[in-house]
Design an enzyme around this catalytic site. Structure first.
Site, PDB file in Angstrom:
ATOM      1  N   GLU A  67      -5.874   9.891   1.952  1.00 30.09           N
ATOM      2  CA  GLU A  67      -5.440  10.052   3.345  1.00 30.09           C
ATOM      3  C   GLU A  67      -5.416  11.516   3.763  1.00 30.09           C
ATOM      4  OE1 GLU A  67      -3.956   8.095   1.157  1.00 30.09           O
ATOM      5  OE2 GLU A  67      -4.355   6.101   2.002  1.00 30.09           O
ATOM      6  N   HIS A  72       4.162  -1.914   3.380  1.00 33.51           N
ATOM      7  CA  HIS A  72       3.249  -2.482   4.380  1.00 33.51           C
ATOM      8  C   HIS A  72       3.982  -2.969   5.627  1.00 33.51           C
ATOM      9  CE1 HIS A  72       0.782  -2.598   0.757  1.00 33.51           C
ATOM     10  NE2 HIS A  72      -0.284  -2.891   1.476  1.00 33.51           N
TER      11      HIS A  72
END
Lengths: 325, 360
Positions: free
Chosen positions: A60, A129
């Protein structure tokens, strides 16, 4: 006009924006061949080819760092982090570079990178998540933070971001991805950044919310209407910069306010809204402002998540307490 | 065959001018006199600027300052290979690169005396901002190079960082992205032996930093970073190669940070005088002076003239920087967003009203 769900509306927006502006590139993990784990970027690689859509290495901070270099060079990267909970390796880049390049260079360079992630809970997902980290990003000067609650708004907000020069984080409530469809114009249109939406007008109490909580609040408002309580609902749409005017206008109108978000409570968006109400509409209040939010705990796994995220019952309870104060 | 060797790598080290100024005739790139003298002038100018900033910091006229003393060859030798359309992504110690790339010294000083105006890079100069968070700019350099490649521009970028940066994840991500996308960039490591008080050998177990390139499918070379010709030759080859579609190179320029990490640091706490002395004997400007004099490009008179001019230029620059009108406090707010949000306008008004009330 076609009826689209949130996934389709975002996908359509990207198709249209990439067609219009060849400087837009899409990058992230699995965004190309796979079309993203939620299929939001499906078909982009086939249509625009490997020079516009990249399946990047799994890093990322590398994705964001290279996107910053691209944007400084003149491209407009749309960066996907696969889940909001995995955005943090890049947080340093957002905070220390992306959001401050315009300021550090006194306007010489801009860095219009749009970051996007599936956001929030309610889909029975694994750890990391189901997070709602908007506060961590809204606290960063220079970063636009957007959380749409409808397919129509999502498409129009993306068009506005593509017209602007600010870096942004676009959080997509994953429980809304396929929850409902809405008429979405085929032609391009914009929904302004920094402007809230009046979801429904009411006279007794203002509910200020955004993202997936808008539907929860609508459900609560429907039930409250049966009990004779008429709720006004405001959907912020943009968390930062926040639409203070819309907040103050509704609070002055009803004198009562409940703020609903799924993110943890302390130091959250609701706290900021209350501070602004204190500054501009304190004397208009007939009752203390209430917060209905996720608790100040780690987002629980699915067995307990229904107890964590606000539901219509919690919103109703808060509204009724506010009304009877 | 159950066991086969699947990879073999080697890394070269290059030196062209030795510590005493003797040149390897076969490797000498035989650069034109004008370019050589320009490189020399900027090395002297950078050192003069550097010494002045150190002094001014002691007087409270410059912020905490990161000196480049001893690294002039690594910086000038590399940046001199670029064309105007190319980009640099410096760290905070690459003063020479900004000067070479046409940033007025007074403007550079404006940054180091504490104003964002110092980083308002003039239009048309492809120099990115000073980057203080370690290694982050390596990724920016790779991204810009990748963008150039996507646009079909024959543009090359250089990202500058130090030996300490090679421990950061961003360095490895930059190397990996550069390799995967064959970005036309040079990742330029000035291995100056010390990351504040952490020695190079505590930073990595590998023999060299350059060899890390091989793991990422990137070319790698180590050069004597105090030898301006070796730095130039290696970087020029890397830049030409990148420009012609040959992909990225990691260059490790072995040099030494002769001064403190910054003016806030006391290096006597962690390193011995012997080590500093060893590197003083390998001074990049002195050996280049010997080379230029042997080539009859430089004599004592010109040497003195260049130094005197540098001193004049630096004195003039600091006066100009200090005379620059103070920043407008409104500027703090003006560049946060493309369009100023109402709440920020209110905060700006709050400050300006407060300032007016103080004057009354």
């Amino acid at each position: 006009m076609a009826k689209l769900n949130l996934v389709q509306a975002i996908n359509t927006a990207f198709m249209q924006e990439m067609e219009k502006n060849d400087k837009i590139v899409v990058m992230g993990e699995d965004v190309g061949v796979d079309g993203g784990v939620f299929r939001v970027t499906e078909g982009l690689l086939a249509k625009f080819g490997p020079n516009r859509v990249f399946d990047t290495p799994l890093a990322e901070s590398g994705i964001l760092g290279t996107a910053i270099g691209m944007a400084v060079y003149g491209l407009r990267p749309i960066v996907e982090f696969q889940f909001e909970g995995f955005s943090f390796p890049a947080y340093d880049g957002v905070l220390n570079h992306l959001a401050r390049i315009r300021n550090r260079s006194r306007g010489r360079y801009t860095c219009p990178v749009m970051i996007r992630s599936p956001y929030g809970g309610g889909v029975r997902a694994l750890e990391h998540h189901s997070e709602a980290p908007e506060t961590l990003y809204s606290h960063i000067p220079g970063l636009v933070v957007v959380i749409p609650s409808t397919p129509y708004d999502a498409k129009g907000l993306i068009a506005s971001l593509m017209d602007g020069s600010d870096p942004s984080y676009f959080f997509e409530p994953k429980r809304l991805y396929r929850a409902f469809k809405q008429e979405v114009p085929e032609e391009r249109y914009t929904v302004p950044i920094g402007k809230a939406r009046m979801v429904r007008e009411g006279k007794d109490v203002s509910i200020i919310t955004y993202g997936a909580m808008v539907r929860v609040c609508e459900e609560a408002a429907d039930s409250l209407m049966q009990k004779g309580i008429n709720c006004e609902i405001i959907d912020l749409r943009t968390i930062s910069p926040m639409d203070t005017d819309a907040i103050i206008t509704t609070v002055k109108k009803t004198g009562r306010c409940v703020i609903v978000h799924e993110a943890p409570r302390s130091f959250g968006t609701a706290a900021e809204i209350i501070a602004r109400i204190n500054e501009k509409a304190l004397m208009d209040l007939k009752a203390p402002v209430k917060r209905v939010t996720g608790y100040d705990v780690t987002t629980p796994l699915p067995k307990l998540e229904d107890f964590f995220f606000p539901d219509a019952g919690r919103v109703m309870k808060a509204v009724e307490e506010t009304m009877s104060f | 065959m159950p066991i086969q060797q699947i990879f073999e790598g080697k890394i070269n080290n290059m030196q062209i001018i030795d510590k005493d100024g003797n040149v390897d005739e076969l490797l000498d790139p035989k650069l034109p006199k004008d370019l050589l003298l320009k490189m020399y002038i900027y090395m002297v100018l950078t050192r003069t600027f550097d010494q002045k900033c150190m002094n001014l910091q002691r007087q409270g006229r410059v912020l905490t300052y990161a000196p480049s003393l001893g690294q002039e060859a690594a910086q000038i030798g590399s940046v001199a290979t670029l064309e105007d359309k190319d980009w640099i992504f410096p760290s905070y110690r690459e003063h020479a690169t900004y000067l070479w790339r046409g940033i007025e010294m007074s403007q550079l000083m404006t940054y180091w005396i504490g104003s964002e105006l110092g980083m308002k890079i003039p239009e048309g100069k492809n120099n990115f901002l000073v980057s203080i968070p370690i290694a982050s700019q390596a990724l920016h350099a790779v991204g810009a190079a990748w963008a150039a490649k996507l646009r079909g521009d024959k543009v090359v970028t250089i990202g500058y960082f130090g030996d300490g940066a090679t421990s950061e994840g961003e360095f490895h991500e930059a190397m990996n992205f550069a390799g995967v996308y064959q970005a036309p960039c040079v990742l330029f490591c000035q291995n100056n032996q010390w990351a504040i008080s952490t020695a190079r050998k505590k930073q990595t177990a590998t023999t060299s930093i350059a060899q890390k390139a091989l793991a990422y499918g990137v070319k790698g070379i180590q050069v004597d970073g105090n030898d301006v010709l070796a730095v130039y030759k290696a970087t020029k080859e890397a830049v030409d190669n990148a420009r012609n579609g040959g992909g990225p190179t990691l260059i490790e320029a072995v040099t030494f940070r002769r001064g403190p990490h910054t003016t806030a640091d006391d290096p006597t706490k962690y390193r011995k005088e012997d080590e500093v002395k060893y590197w003083e004997e390998r001074d990049p400007i002195r050996r280049f002076t010997v080379y230029l004099k042997k080539a009859n490009y430089l004599n004592d008179e010109l040497e003195k003239k260049i130094l005197d001019r540098s001193v004049e230029e630096v004195e003039k620059a600091i006066l100009e920087a200090e005379a620059t009108k103070m920043d407008n406090p409104e500027d703090m707010f003006n560049y946060a967003f493309g369009t100023m949000p109402v709440y920020l306008q209110e905060q700006k008004n709050e400050l300006m009203e407060y300032l007016r009330s103080k004057k009354v």
